[in-house]
Write an enzyme that holds these catalytic residues in place. Sequence first.
Site, mmCIF file in Angstrom:
data_model
loop_
_atom_site.group_PDB
_atom_site.id
_atom_site.type_symbol
_atom_site.label_atom_id
_atom_site.label_comp_id
_atom_site.label_asym_id
_atom_site.label_seq_id
_atom_site.Cartn_x
_atom_site.Cartn_y
_atom_site.Cartn_z
ATOM 1 N N ASP A 156 29.838 92.846 56.393
ATOM 2 C CA ASP A 156 28.523 92.052 55.990
ATOM 3 C C ASP A 156 28.053 91.872 54.823
ATOM 4 O O ASP A 156 28.502 92.730 53.869
ATOM 5 C CB ASP A 156 27.549 92.886 57.191
ATOM 6 C CG ASP A 156 27.705 93.116 58.477
ATOM 7 O OD1 ASP A 156 28.475 92.025 58.929
ATOM 8 O OD2 ASP A 156 27.285 94.042 59.138
ATOM 9 N N ASP A 205 34.250 95.026 60.411
ATOM 10 C CA ASP A 205 33.883 93.754 60.059
ATOM 11 C C ASP A 205 33.134 94.132 58.717
ATOM 12 O O ASP A 205 32.915 95.046 58.153
ATOM 13 C CB ASP A 205 32.737 93.043 61.089
ATOM 14 C CG ASP A 205 31.675 94.126 61.775
ATOM 15 O OD1 ASP A 205 31.184 94.751 60.763
ATOM 16 O OD2 ASP A 205 31.679 94.135 62.554
ATOM 17 N N ASP A 214 18.478 101.961 57.956
ATOM 18 C CA ASP A 214 18.339 103.181 58.792
ATOM 19 C C ASP A 214 18.650 104.415 57.979
ATOM 20 O O ASP A 214 17.638 105.189 57.714
ATOM 21 C CB ASP A 214 18.614 102.934 60.100
ATOM 22 C CG ASP A 214 19.846 102.419 60.055
ATOM 23 O OD1 ASP A 214 20.909 102.528 59.316
ATOM 24 O OD2 ASP A 214 20.652 102.168 61.285
#
Length: 434
Positions: free
Chosen positions: A66, A64, A144
Site C-alpha cells: 500500500d 500486497d 491503529d
Amino acid sequence: MTNTQPQAEGHTLRIIEHHEHGIEPRQISGNAIKVVERLQEAGFLAYIVGGSVRDLLLGESPKDFDVATSATPEEVKEVMRNARLIGRRFRLAHVRFGREIIEVATFRGGSEEDDSEHREVEKSGRVLRDNVYGSEEEDARRRDFTINALMYDPSTETIRDHVGGYEDVLERRLRLIGDPVTRYREDPVRLLRAVRFQVKLDLSIEPQTAGPMVSMAPLLADIPPARLFDEILKLFLAGRAWPTYQALVRQNLWEQLFPDLFEDPANPPALVEQTMKNTDGRVQQGLPVTPGFLFAAFLWPKVKPRAEELVAKGVAPVEALAEAGEEAIVAQARKVAIHRRFSTMSKEIWCMQPRFEKRRGNRALRLISERRFRAAYDFLLLRVLEEPELKELADWWTQIQEVEGEDREAMTRNVGGPRKRRRRPRKRKAPASA
C-alpha cells in the site's frame, strides 16, 4: 532506546537507514515503487506503508503493498491514469497493473474530536465515515498499531517512524497508538486485528493494549455482520486457525462472533478442534481451503441435535438436516453473515451424511461421483472422533475409493453380507368346481 510507553505522543520522527533495517528494493513490488516515484516526481510526498513494511522487517512475505501520499484521491487519479477511486468511509485510489492493485490513500488527519462534515462518529465512539486529510505525521498517529505505522521511502531506502513502531517490531510487541479504550471504541474490529496480528506474527500484546480487550469485546455487536465475515476469513484461513481460536476465547471474542455454539468454548468439540488443525495443515502445505467446510464444523453442534429432534418427529434424515442447517445459518447471520455460496456448501456437506449409510448398489457409486463427495467424506471422518460407531462406515468409504472396476462393484453388492432374495408368495390354486 526502546519505547515502552503505551502511547505514541511525544515521539519524534526517527529515520532508519538501509544499513540498519536491511530491506532491499528487490523485495518490494516494482509497481508500488513506480506509483511512489510518479507521485514524488509530481511534487507530492509518497511512501510505502503499513503491513508490507512490518512484514519485511519480520522476515515475512507481504501479500500486497500500500501507498500513502499527500495527494488527494483526485490528484492521484490525475497522476496515475490507471487509478480508480473507491470507498465511502475513507476515499482511496486503486491503481491497477494487470492483476496487481496498489492501494493509494491520502494522509489522514484531524483529531479524535473533529466533528467536521468529513467525519461521522456514533455516540459510542465508532467512526462511520472519515475523510479528514492531514500531514504525514498525523497519518502515522491515526493508524491503529505502531508496527503498522512505518513508512518506507524507496527513493532514499529509509524507514520513517513517527510512533516508535520500529522498536516494537524489533521487540515483537503489539501496541496501539493512543488511548486503547478510545481506539477500540473508534473501531471495535481492532480487537480482532489485535488477536490476528498477535497470533500470525507471534507477538506479545503490550499490557495497556491488552487490558481493555475482554471488557470491550461486546462492542463487536455494533459491527455489520458482513464486515465480521471478512474478518473471520482473515482469522481462520491464514494457517493459524487453532491458536487464533484459543486467543479469541481468552479475550472473550469468540462468544461475540459465535454465541452459544459450545457448552465450554475453552474445550470445543473434538470435531471442531480437529477441523481447525486440519485447515492449518492444508494452508501450510499450500492446499486449498474453503470457509464452507469450516462453517460446517462450527455449526454442527447446533445442527446435529436439532436434526435428531426433527427425525424423532418423523422428518426424513436429509430433510431434517436441511431444515436444521438453515435454522443455524439464519441464526448465525445475526452475528456473522455467511456468504450464500459457503452456506450452501455447508448444507450440502450436512445433507450428504445420511447418504453414506446407503452403500449398496448404484447409489454408492453415484455418491462418489458427486461434486461435494470429498468434502462430505472428510466430514464423516471427523465425525468418527465423536461418534466411534461410525468407524466401520468411514473405513468402508475409505476402502471403496482405493479400488476400481469390479472390486468396487463387488463391495457395493456385499454390504452386510449377500442380499436376501425375497420369496414370492405362492399362488393359491382355485378350488375345483363341484
